[in-house]
Enzyme design. Structure first.
Site, PDB file in Angstrom:
ATOM      1  N   ASP A 194       0.889  -1.151  -0.051  1.00  0.00           N
ATOM      2  CA  ASP A 194       0.037   0.042   0.015  1.00  0.00           C
ATOM      3  C   ASP A 194       0.933   1.139   0.014  1.00  0.00           C
ATOM      4  O   ASP A 194       1.718   1.291   0.971  1.00  0.00           O
ATOM      5  CB  ASP A 194      -0.942  -0.053   1.216  1.00  0.00           C
ATOM      6  CG  ASP A 194      -1.600   1.151   1.411  1.00  0.00           C
ATOM      7  OD1 ASP A 194      -2.300   1.666   0.259  1.00  0.00           O
ATOM      8  OD2 ASP A 194      -1.794   1.925   2.622  1.00  0.00           O
ATOM      9  N   THR A 235      -3.035   5.195  -3.892  1.00  0.00           N
ATOM     10  CA  THR A 235      -2.073   5.965  -3.566  1.00  0.00           C
ATOM     11  C   THR A 235      -0.549   5.640  -3.952  1.00  0.00           C
ATOM     12  O   THR A 235       0.337   6.419  -3.973  1.00  0.00           O
ATOM     13  CB  THR A 235      -1.766   5.601  -1.757  1.00  0.00           C
ATOM     14  OG1 THR A 235      -1.787   4.150  -1.820  1.00  0.00           O
ATOM     15  CG2 THR A 235      -2.952   6.073  -0.974  1.00  0.00           C
ATOM     16  N   THR A 236      -0.490   4.478  -4.612  1.00  0.00           N
ATOM     17  CA  THR A 236       0.953   4.294  -5.261  1.00  0.00           C
ATOM     18  C   THR A 236       0.785   4.929  -6.711  1.00  0.00           C
ATOM     19  O   THR A 236       1.729   5.619  -6.893  1.00  0.00           O
ATOM     20  CB  THR A 236       0.974   2.822  -5.502  1.00  0.00           C
ATOM     21  OG1 THR A 236       0.678   1.989  -4.301  1.00  0.00           O
ATOM     22  CG2 THR A 236       2.480   2.436  -6.019  1.00  0.00           C
ATOM     23  N   ASP A 261      -8.980  -0.020   2.038  1.00  0.00           N
ATOM     24  CA  ASP A 261      -9.156   0.438   0.779  1.00  0.00           C
ATOM     25  C   ASP A 261     -10.365  -0.021   0.014  1.00  0.00           C
ATOM     26  O   ASP A 261     -10.694   0.897  -0.659  1.00  0.00           O
ATOM     27  CB  ASP A 261      -7.784  -0.167   0.170  1.00  0.00           C
ATOM     28  CG  ASP A 261      -6.614   0.633   0.496  1.00  0.00           C
ATOM     29  OD1 ASP A 261      -6.620   1.457   1.455  1.00  0.00           O
ATOM     30  OD2 ASP A 261      -5.407   0.397  -0.286  1.00  0.00           O
TER      31      ASP A 261
END
Length: 540
Positions: A74, A107-108, A405
């Site tokens: 994550d 988020t990546t 998530d």
């Protein structure tokens, strides 16, 4: 008068200038040199995260100073645990954090995109284009990309009866996580949990009603959704009943002990008689407290504080089961779920303040002595708990992050129910749209537009690379098919199935999440490009 950071002097023409103090202890970067240094730092971080993108992305192991190990892919968690010293690196960490707070997923991708934009900006700077023109060009290109996303987005059906589309979206999110061996089950749990607490008319989901509880042991497949509250506590006395039906709960935040003066006090016991009287007084007080709870009609007491063995014994004697040391957030959840009121004083306890639950039972796990209380069949069925199981602490912690998530993505879909296709399909489509727009521009911004379109391709490139496909060939083939077939659903076939149509694979992402990624990454890049002078202590 303001104190000056140095001494003032005059040159031969009488013009004043300031001689700064401690100049030799300062390190200073100016102009393009400063921007290049920042771009280098941001690229470094994006490069680390890049390999964690997509369903075939690799995990990172982070070991903290005290030896605690976290395994995760994550983006936000990796960056939060990385000890970043560089000031621009810290901005990248905050970037992924803000994507995590707003959407919970992507988020990546947002860090990879920001890194690619800065890489492109570097080559534009080398051509001699002014950083402000680059920043403005990127801003216009981002608006163009967002406009294009709005035009290719599709409406998405959301109803309590047909959960399948939502489950597919949750499965897309969980595809890149450690839980993908019980992929479908986790997605169903996440969707059920959100739909239970969602208010579809207001398009609102209250996350406080969903509690994630981890318990090491068992397999990941044993993870389940409990329509009620799970508390990591047991009955205060081992001989109290383990299963209670039609329970009336008294939720107490007052301690089960004799009243003490609030100020410092000293009690002189001079004789055995006095001691006996004190003892009797305490006993009497306990009995009164238990009686007040019993008289209100309660069949289970939930206490925020502890009580000693004597009180415990009395409760058992009076047949009033009790649970002690229940934390504040859990007490609130129990109160919401059972429809009870939190009572701060015994005197205020009345029958209408009691909560109701159809069943309270103790769960025991395997051969360990660990037990948990489950409060089910409550008055307000909107409070739910997801009980996560797994082989060890690391797996349960990562599963918790993954489910969080998935919950966030389902929530953002309920709030804005338009979708785009994943697997890099949306990025390739935007990239082509921005490149087309660049040809219409006659100003210098067309260079920034072209660079922006190349930067958007970094996401599908990273996906192809992580899946073991030849990145450049894959991307060029997809781009030509996007133009030839006039479609926006073709993405990188990470699962190597031979079919690149993301619509058939049900790889879906929320439009809100994609737009947010592009906006946040562009804002950060604009900010970094506008910094042209850095002063820092020389020892750094």
């Amino acid at each position: 008068m303001m104190s000056l950071p140095g001494s003032i002097a005059f040159d031969e023409y009488g013009r004043p200038f300031i001689i700064l103090r401690d100049q030799e202890n300062q390190k200073r970067l100016t102009g393009n040199e400063a921007i290049k240094s920042h771009i280098q730092a941001a690229k470094q971080i994006a490069h680390i995260i890049r390999t964690s993108l997509g369903p075939k992305g690799l995990d990172k192991m982070m070991v903290s100073g005290d030896g605690e190990v976290t395994v995760t892919n994550d983006g936000a968690t990796i960056l939060k645990l990385m000890d970043v010293d560089h000031e621009i690196g810290k901005l990248m960490v905050q970037l992924s954090q803000s994507q995590d707070d707003e959407i919970g997923d992507g988020t990546t991708g947002v860090v990879v995109l920001a890194g690619a934009l800065l890489e492109q900006a570097e080559s534009l700077l080398d051509r001699g284009i002014h950083p402000i023109r680059i920043a403005d060009g990127f801003e216009l290109a981002a608006q163009c990309a967002i406009k294009h996303l709005d035009s290719v987005a599709e409406p998405f059906p959301i109803s309590r009866d047909n959960k399948e589309p939502l489950i597919e979206v949750a499965m897309t999110t969980l595809g890149s996580k450690i839980v993908n061996k019980c992929h479908r089950q986790m997605a169903e749990i996440a969707v059920d949990a959100v739909l239970t607490v969602a208010d579809l008319e207001k398009k609102d989901v209250n996350f406080e009603l969903i509690k994630l509880e981890c318990k090491v042991g068992g397999r990941m497949e044993d993870t389940c959704l409990v329509k009620g509250v799970v508390v990591d506590k047991t009955m205060s006395h081992s001989q109290m009943p383990k299963i209670l039906k039609d329970v009336k709960l008294a939720i107490l935040t007052c301690p089960f002990e004799p009243p003490k003066p609030k100020t410092k006090h000293k009690l002189d016991v001079t004789s055995a008689e006095d001691y006996r009287k004190l003892r009797e007084y305490e006993q009497e007080k306990f009995l009164t407290m238990v009686k007040q709870v019993k008289d209100a009609g309660a069949t289970l007491a939930i206490c925020q504080w502890g009580f000693d063995d004597e009180a415990n014994h009395l409760l058992l004697q009076q047949e009033l089961p009790a649970v002690r040391w229940v934390g504040g957030p859990e007490i609130e959840l129990i109160a919401i779920a059972t429809g009870g009121r939190i009572v701060p004083r015994f005197e205020e306890l009345t029958p209408d303040k009691l909560g109701y639950a159809g069943l309270v039972r103790e769960l025991s796990f395997g051969t360990t002595k660990d037990k948990m209380l489950v409060i089910e069949e409550c008055k307000n069925t909107r409070a739910v708990t997801i009980l996560i199981r797994g082989g060890n602490q690391m797996i349960t912690a990562e599963a918790k992050r993954s489910i969080h998530d998935a919950l966030c993505v389902v929530r953002s879909l309920i709030q804005d129910s338009r979708i785009v296709y994943g697997g890099g399909a949306a990025e390739i489509s935007c990239s082509l749209a921005v490149a087309r727009e660049a040809d219409q521009l006659s100003t210098l911004e067309q260079y920034a537009f072209r660079s922006f379109s190349v930067a958007l391709e970094s996401v599908p490139l990273a996906l192809a690379e992580n899946s073991g496909l030849p990145p450049i060939e894959t991307l060029s083939e997809l781009k030509s098919r996007h133009v030839a077939e006039n479609t926006s659903t073709l993405g990188v076939d990470c699962m190597l199935t031979g079919n690149s149509d993301m619509k058939e694979h049900h790889v879906i992402e929320s439009l809100h999440s994609k737009k947010q990624q592009i906006i946040l990454a562009t804002q950060l890049v604009k900010m970094i490009l506008k910094i042209d002078d850095v002063r820092s202590p020389a020892d750094k």
